[in-house]
Scaffold this active site. Sequence first.
Site, PDB file in Angstrom:
ATOM      1  N   PRO A  44       0.791  -1.226   0.000  1.00  0.00           N
ATOM      2  CA  PRO A  44       0.000   0.000   0.000  1.00  0.00           C
ATOM      3  C   PRO A  44       0.826   1.280   0.000  1.00  0.00           C
ATOM      4  CG  PRO A  44      -0.112  -1.122   2.128  1.00  0.00           C
ATOM      5  CD  PRO A  44       0.529  -2.071   1.160  1.00  0.00           C
ATOM      6  N   ASN A  45       0.334   2.200  -0.792  1.00  0.00           N
ATOM      7  CA  ASN A  45       0.839   3.579  -0.889  1.00  0.00           C
ATOM      8  C   ASN A  45       2.145   3.705  -1.656  1.00  0.00           C
ATOM      9  OD1 ASN A  45      -1.330   4.817   0.589  1.00  0.00           O
ATOM     10  ND2 ASN A  45      -0.496   3.817   2.412  1.00  0.00           N
ATOM     11  N   ARG A 105       5.554  12.489  -2.615  1.00  0.00           N
ATOM     12  CA  ARG A 105       5.645  13.105  -1.281  1.00  0.00           C
ATOM     13  C   ARG A 105       6.772  12.428  -0.504  1.00  0.00           C
ATOM     14  NH1 ARG A 105       0.067  11.731  -0.063  1.00  0.00           N
ATOM     15  NH2 ARG A 105       1.013  10.872   1.797  1.00  0.00           N
ATOM     16  N   TYR A 146      11.774   8.595   1.104  1.00  0.00           N
ATOM     17  CA  TYR A 146      11.682   7.564   0.063  1.00  0.00           C
ATOM     18  C   TYR A 146      12.378   7.944  -1.251  1.00  0.00           C
ATOM     19  CZ  TYR A 146       8.163   5.806   3.299  1.00  0.00           C
ATOM     20  OH  TYR A 146       7.524   5.341   4.421  1.00  0.00           O
ATOM     21  N   ASN A 193       8.073  -5.632  -0.887  1.00  0.00           N
ATOM     22  CA  ASN A 193       7.969  -4.450  -0.040  1.00  0.00           C
ATOM     23  C   ASN A 193       6.496  -4.344   0.318  1.00  0.00           C
ATOM     24  OD1 ASN A 193       7.854  -2.058   1.292  1.00  0.00           O
ATOM     25  ND2 ASN A 193       9.056  -0.894  -0.206  1.00  0.00           N
ATOM     26  N   ALA A 210       3.144  -0.794   4.820  1.00  0.00           N
ATOM     27  CA  ALA A 210       2.667  -0.840   6.205  1.00  0.00           C
ATOM     28  C   ALA A 210       2.131  -2.225   6.602  1.00  0.00           C
ATOM     29  CB  ALA A 210       1.595   0.222   6.409  1.00  0.00           C
ATOM     30  N   GLU A 246      12.493  -9.661   2.003  1.00  0.00           N
ATOM     31  CA  GLU A 246      11.722  -8.522   2.525  1.00  0.00           C
ATOM     32  C   GLU A 246      12.532  -7.260   2.276  1.00  0.00           C
ATOM     33  OE1 GLU A 246      10.849  -8.783   6.723  1.00  0.00           O
ATOM     34  OE2 GLU A 246      10.405  -6.622   6.834  1.00  0.00           O
ATOM     35  N   HIS A 249      12.705  -2.893   2.282  1.00  0.00           N
ATOM     36  CA  HIS A 249      12.190  -1.564   2.626  1.00  0.00           C
ATOM     37  C   HIS A 249      13.129  -0.507   2.061  1.00  0.00           C
ATOM     38  CE1 HIS A 249       9.258  -3.421   5.144  1.00  0.00           C
ATOM     39  NE2 HIS A 249      10.211  -4.172   5.648  1.00  0.00           N
ATOM     40  N   ARG A 275      13.323   4.506  12.427  1.00  0.00           N
ATOM     41  CA  ARG A 275      12.082   5.285  12.404  1.00  0.00           C
ATOM     42  C   ARG A 275      11.218   4.946  13.623  1.00  0.00           C
ATOM     43  NH1 ARG A 275       9.514   4.888   6.594  1.00  0.00           N
ATOM     44  NH2 ARG A 275       8.328   6.650   7.450  1.00  0.00           N
TER      45      ARG A 275
HETATM   46  O1  CA2 Z   1      10.580   1.901   3.699  1.00  0.00           O
HETATM   47  C1  CA2 Z   1       9.727   1.232   3.109  1.00  0.00           C
HETATM   48  O2  CA2 Z   1       9.879   0.786   1.975  1.00  0.00           O
HETATM   49  C2  CA2 Z   1       8.366   0.979   3.788  1.00  0.00           C
HETATM   50  O3  CA2 Z   1       7.984  -0.347   3.500  1.00  0.00           O
HETATM   51  C3  CA2 Z   1       7.401   1.974   3.166  1.00  0.00           C
HETATM   52  C4  CA2 Z   1       6.019   1.977   3.817  1.00  0.00           C
HETATM   53  C5  CA2 Z   1       6.126   2.059   5.340  1.00  0.00           C
HETATM   54  O4  CA2 Z   1       4.832   1.906   5.912  1.00  0.00           O
HETATM   55  C6  CA2 Z   1       7.056   0.999   5.901  1.00  0.00           C
HETATM   56  O5  CA2 Z   1       7.137   1.161   7.299  1.00  0.00           O
HETATM   57  C7  CA2 Z   1       8.436   1.126   5.297  1.00  0.00           C
HETATM   58  C8  CA2 Z   1       5.194   3.169   3.331  1.00  0.00           C
HETATM   59  C9  CA2 Z   1       5.089   3.294   1.848  1.00  0.00           C
HETATM   60  C10 CA2 Z   1       4.405   4.607   1.525  1.00  0.00           C
HETATM   61  O6  CA2 Z   1       5.159   5.254   0.545  1.00  0.00           O
HETATM   62  C11 CA2 Z   1       4.927   6.574   0.313  1.00  0.00           C
HETATM   63  C12 CA2 Z   1       5.725   7.159  -0.632  1.00  0.00           C
HETATM   64  C13 CA2 Z   1       5.556   8.503  -0.920  1.00  0.00           C
HETATM   65  C14 CA2 Z   1       4.595   9.237  -0.270  1.00  0.00           C
HETATM   66  C15 CA2 Z   1       3.802   8.647   0.683  1.00  0.00           C
HETATM   67  C16 CA2 Z   1       3.962   7.307   0.958  1.00  0.00           C
END
Ligand code: CA2
Length: 151
Positions: free
Chosen positions: A10-11, A18, A23, A79, A82, A103, A105, A112
Amino acid sequence: MKTVFVLNGPNLNLLGSREPQIYGAQTLADVQALCERASAANGFALEFRQSNHEGELVDWLHEAGQLHAEGRLAGVILNAGAYTHTSVALLDAIKGTGVMLIELHISNVHAREAFRHHSYISPVAKAVMAGFGVNGYALAIAGLAGMAVAA
Ligand code: CA2
């Protein structure tokens, strides 16, 4: 030629739009192009997907498991976003398929918030990568190739 599944949760479709300080500035399409290059360089075909829905990720893990059973899967890079920190369903799906899974990230989740320190996926992953930015995807694909040679 074996296939590598790169699954994004997700996301991650929001990449590049953003939170670039966490990221990076590259979009998911950029990450897909990076994975295409890394897969070709390592002699793999690529399935690259993203979903905001837990059940769809479960279905895709089952699909990867079917390929694994047929000897046609190099491995899965997941990946789970969340869902990493919440999903018993993904844990069960990985256990049930027996696929070799990395896995991944983009960010260093251990640097974090505390809720990002626990992963339901790590106990059933072959390897865990965090904090390499989006280049981690290419490193993970090369890592799968190295494991295939070692096996
Ligand atoms: O660091 C990672 O790749 C995560 O898997 C990314 C997830 C986060 O919940 C994990 O704890 C770590 C979130 C992905 C959301 O990505 C976004 C990218 C740009 C703007 C908003 C969200």
